[in-house]
Design a protein around this motif. Sequence first.
Motif, PDB file in Angstrom:
ATOM      1  N   TYR A 151       0.834  -1.205   0.000  1.00 22.18           N
ATOM      2  CA  TYR A 151       0.000   0.000   0.000  1.00 22.18           C
ATOM      3  C   TYR A 151       0.873   1.261   0.000  1.00 22.18           C
ATOM      4  N   SER A 154       2.620   1.891  -3.335  1.00 25.16           N
ATOM      5  CA  SER A 154       1.722   2.496  -4.324  1.00 25.16           C
ATOM      6  C   SER A 154       1.511   3.989  -4.043  1.00 25.16           C
ATOM      7  N   LYS A 157       4.786   5.876  -5.024  1.00 26.63           N
ATOM      8  CA  LYS A 157       4.904   6.000  -6.481  1.00 26.63           C
ATOM      9  C   LYS A 157       3.952   7.048  -7.047  1.00 26.63           C
ATOM     10  N   SER A 158       2.795   7.222  -6.422  1.00 25.86           N
ATOM     11  CA  SER A 158       1.828   8.219  -6.899  1.00 25.86           C
ATOM     12  C   SER A 158       2.027   9.580  -6.208  1.00 25.86           C
TER      13      SER A 158
END
Length: 163
Positions: A151, A154, A157-158
């Motif tokens: 989680y 992710s 990365k965003s």
Amino acid sequence: MNKLDTLFKNTCKVMEVLLILIFALLVLDVLWQVFSRYLLNISFSWTEEFARFSLIWLAILGAAYLSAKREHLSMDFLYQKFSPTTRKKVLLFIEVCVFLFALIVMVVGGFNLVYTTLDLEQLSGTLRIPLGYVYSIFPLSGLLMMCFSIYHISKIKSNQITE
């Protein structure tokens, strides 16, 4: 808020309630032990063992909770000197390390410990609980930590997690 965020939030809420419950039981157990030993002059042997098992569960599940909240103790003096792109790479590296630790030590090692103690039918001394049930918190917390790491990766990365 997407489904993954909702699942993460709900999992954290359940963990919070479970940790509070375990802590409350631990406090009641120790208070009962002190009360019965010093005021009633009776010593119950199961209270010490229950307190030990509660503390194991509290510590290991608490570590997984802190992993979810990204609030483990860290020293970030060197980290603060990095550029934003290097910081992002370091954050990803840290999450990968946490994931690998949880996988190798907690999940694989924990399942091995649970399997061995259940296979050998080891029971706790006083409560006569199979020790595999007590040690089951290790692989469970390891799986939770792995999910939290995925989680966080992710989110890093965003660019939703920057520190």
